[in-house]
Design a protein around this motif. Structure first.
Motif, PDB file in Angstrom:
ATOM      1  N   ARG A   1      12.185  -5.636  -7.711  1.00  0.00           N
ATOM      2  CA  ARG A   1      11.232  -5.430  -6.614  1.00  0.00           C
ATOM      3  C   ARG A   1       9.993  -4.755  -7.188  1.00  0.00           C
ATOM      4  N   PHE A   2       8.843  -5.397  -7.027  1.00  0.00           N
ATOM      5  CA  PHE A   2       7.594  -4.805  -7.483  1.00  0.00           C
ATOM      6  C   PHE A   2       6.988  -4.010  -6.338  1.00  0.00           C
ATOM      7  N   LEU A   3       6.537  -2.809  -6.642  1.00  0.00           N
ATOM      8  CA  LEU A   3       5.957  -1.957  -5.614  1.00  0.00           C
ATOM      9  C   LEU A   3       4.586  -2.481  -5.205  1.00  0.00           C
ATOM     10  N   PRO A   4       4.316  -2.454  -3.896  1.00  0.00           N
ATOM     11  CA  PRO A   4       2.994  -2.880  -3.447  1.00  0.00           C
ATOM     12  C   PRO A   4       1.949  -1.815  -3.770  1.00  0.00           C
ATOM     13  N   GLN A   5       0.702  -2.228  -3.824  1.00  0.00           N
ATOM     14  CA  GLN A   5      -0.389  -1.273  -3.972  1.00  0.00           C
ATOM     15  C   GLN A   5      -0.589  -0.600  -2.617  1.00  0.00           C
ATOM     16  N   PRO A   6      -0.649   0.718  -2.565  1.00  0.00           N
ATOM     17  CA  PRO A   6      -0.788   1.404  -1.274  1.00  0.00           C
ATOM     18  C   PRO A   6      -1.952   0.918  -0.422  1.00  0.00           C
ATOM     19  N   ASP A   7      -3.072   0.560  -1.048  1.00  0.00           N
ATOM     20  CA  ASP A   7      -4.218   0.106  -0.256  1.00  0.00           C
ATOM     21  C   ASP A   7      -4.015  -1.288   0.330  1.00  0.00           C
ATOM     22  N   GLU A   8      -2.928  -1.969  -0.038  1.00  0.00           N
ATOM     23  CA  GLU A   8      -2.594  -3.269   0.547  1.00  0.00           C
ATOM     24  C   GLU A   8      -1.683  -3.117   1.769  1.00  0.00           C
TER      25      GLU A   8
ATOM     26  N   ALA B   1       7.375   6.478   0.515  1.00  0.00           N
ATOM     27  CA  ALA B   1       7.252   6.569  -0.942  1.00  0.00           C
ATOM     28  C   ALA B   1       6.321   5.472  -1.465  1.00  0.00           C
ATOM     29  N   ASP B   2       6.493   4.231  -0.992  1.00  0.00           N
ATOM     30  CA  ASP B   2       5.622   3.128  -1.407  1.00  0.00           C
ATOM     31  C   ASP B   2       4.167   3.415  -1.060  1.00  0.00           C
ATOM     32  N   ALA B   3       3.935   3.897   0.157  1.00  0.00           N
ATOM     33  CA  ALA B   3       2.571   4.107   0.648  1.00  0.00           C
ATOM     34  C   ALA B   3       1.851   5.235  -0.079  1.00  0.00           C
ATOM     35  N   ASN B   4       2.611   6.091  -0.764  1.00  0.00           N
ATOM     36  CA  ASN B   4       2.030   7.257  -1.425  1.00  0.00           C
ATOM     37  C   ASN B   4       2.246   7.264  -2.929  1.00  0.00           C
ATOM     38  N   ARG B   5       2.505   6.081  -3.487  1.00  0.00           N
ATOM     39  CA  ARG B   5       2.666   5.898  -4.935  1.00  0.00           C
ATOM     40  C   ARG B   5       3.661   6.868  -5.561  1.00  0.00           C
ATOM     41  N   ALA B   6       4.787   7.026  -4.932  1.00  0.00           N
ATOM     42  CA  ALA B   6       5.779   7.983  -5.418  1.00  0.00           C
ATOM     43  C   ALA B   6       6.758   7.315  -6.378  1.00  0.00           C
ATOM     44  N   MET B   7       6.704   7.709  -7.615  1.00  0.00           N
ATOM     45  CA  MET B   7       7.721   7.269  -8.567  1.00  0.00           C
ATOM     46  C   MET B   7       9.006   8.056  -8.332  1.00  0.00           C
ATOM     47  N   TRP B   8       8.867   9.299  -7.936  1.00  0.00           N
ATOM     48  CA  TRP B   8       9.992  10.167  -7.606  1.00  0.00           C
ATOM     49  C   TRP B   8       9.796  10.616  -6.155  1.00  0.00           C
ATOM     50  N   PRO B   9      10.518  10.059  -5.202  1.00  0.00           N
ATOM     51  CA  PRO B   9      10.300  10.359  -3.785  1.00  0.00           C
ATOM     52  C   PRO B   9      10.262  11.844  -3.439  1.00  0.00           C
ATOM     53  N   ALA B  10      11.022  12.672  -4.106  1.00  0.00           N
ATOM     54  CA  ALA B  10      11.013  14.109  -3.800  1.00  0.00           C
ATOM     55  C   ALA B  10       9.646  14.737  -4.075  1.00  0.00           C
ATOM     56  N   ASP B  11       8.873  14.158  -4.998  1.00  0.00           N
ATOM     57  CA  ASP B  11       7.549  14.683  -5.315  1.00  0.00           C
ATOM     58  C   ASP B  11       6.594  14.596  -4.126  1.00  0.00           C
ATOM     59  N   VAL B  12       6.827  13.641  -3.236  1.00  0.00           N
ATOM     60  CA  VAL B  12       5.935  13.416  -2.100  1.00  0.00           C
ATOM     61  C   VAL B  12       5.883  14.627  -1.170  1.00  0.00           C
ATOM     62  N   VAL B  13       6.985  15.334  -1.043  1.00  0.00           N
ATOM     63  CA  VAL B  13       7.056  16.460  -0.102  1.00  0.00           C
ATOM     64  C   VAL B  13       7.044  17.815  -0.799  1.00  0.00           C
ATOM     65  N   GLU B  14       6.735  17.821  -2.066  1.00  0.00           N
ATOM     66  CA  GLU B  14       6.781  19.048  -2.857  1.00  0.00           C
ATOM     67  C   GLU B  14       5.732  20.074  -2.436  1.00  0.00           C
TER      68      GLU B  14
ATOM     69  N   ARG C   1       0.156  18.556   2.120  1.00  0.00           N
ATOM     70  CA  ARG C   1      -0.248  17.237   1.635  1.00  0.00           C
ATOM     71  C   ARG C   1      -0.250  16.255   2.796  1.00  0.00           C
ATOM     72  N   ARG C   2      -1.241  15.389   2.825  1.00  0.00           N
ATOM     73  CA  ARG C   2      -1.345  14.366   3.858  1.00  0.00           C
ATOM     74  C   ARG C   2      -0.725  13.080   3.321  1.00  0.00           C
ATOM     75  N   LEU C   3       0.290  12.613   3.995  1.00  0.00           N
ATOM     76  CA  LEU C   3       0.976  11.391   3.587  1.00  0.00           C
ATOM     77  C   LEU C   3       0.486  10.208   4.406  1.00  0.00           C
ATOM     78  N   ARG C   4       0.329   9.095   3.739  1.00  0.00           N
ATOM     79  CA  ARG C   4      -0.001   7.838   4.417  1.00  0.00           C
ATOM     80  C   ARG C   4       1.264   7.294   5.074  1.00  0.00           C
ATOM     81  N   ILE C   5       1.150   6.877   6.318  1.00  0.00           N
ATOM     82  CA  ILE C   5       2.237   6.223   7.036  1.00  0.00           C
ATOM     83  C   ILE C   5       1.767   4.791   7.270  1.00  0.00           C
ATOM     84  N   THR C   6       2.524   3.831   6.750  1.00  0.00           N
ATOM     85  CA  THR C   6       2.080   2.436   6.771  1.00  0.00           C
ATOM     86  C   THR C   6       3.168   1.508   7.293  1.00  0.00           C
TER      87      THR C   6
END
Length: 107
Positions: free
Chosen positions: A30-37, A70-83, A87-92
């Motif tokens: 599975r290839f991750l989408p670009q967040p801006d897409e 995680a996809d919407a915020n370019r998270a390679m490690w999901p836990a990093d998103v909420v560290e 931080r403002r997270l994109r909801i897509t």
């Protein structure tokens, strides 16, 4: 094979034959989408002690949709998103679904 809400839904499968002749079916990468897409539908500010599954439950009504955040915020490690609280997270929407304005993402 996968639930409709799974990140793996719709991915093609392939087979591999072991040297002993055993056939193994697997899901292709599975290839991750670009967040801006991804169609932006909102934002969520990380609160102290937040977890990605809890944010997904609040935003999507399903904690198993944390992969979308995680996809919407370019998270390679999901836990990093909420560290970092604040931080403002994109909801897509998932890749390929048009946003509220009818587009596939921000133009």
């Amino acid at each position: 094979m996968f639930e409709p809400t799974s990140r793996y839904q719709g991915l093609p499968t392939a087979t591999w034959t072991s040297p002993e002749g055993r056939i193994v079916t697997y899901v292709r990468r599975r290839f991750l989408p670009q967040p801006d897409e991804l169609a932006l539908v909102g934002e969520q500010v990380v609160r102290p002690g937040d977890r990605l599954d809890r944010i997904a439950a609040r935003q999507y009504g399903d904690p198993e949709q944390a992969w979308r955040i995680a996809d919407a915020n370019r998270a390679m490690w999901p836990a990093d998103v909420v560290e970092v609280p604040g931080r403002r997270l994109r909801i897509t929407l998932p890749f390929g679904l048009p946003g509220p304005s009818g587009g596939a993402g921000p133009q």
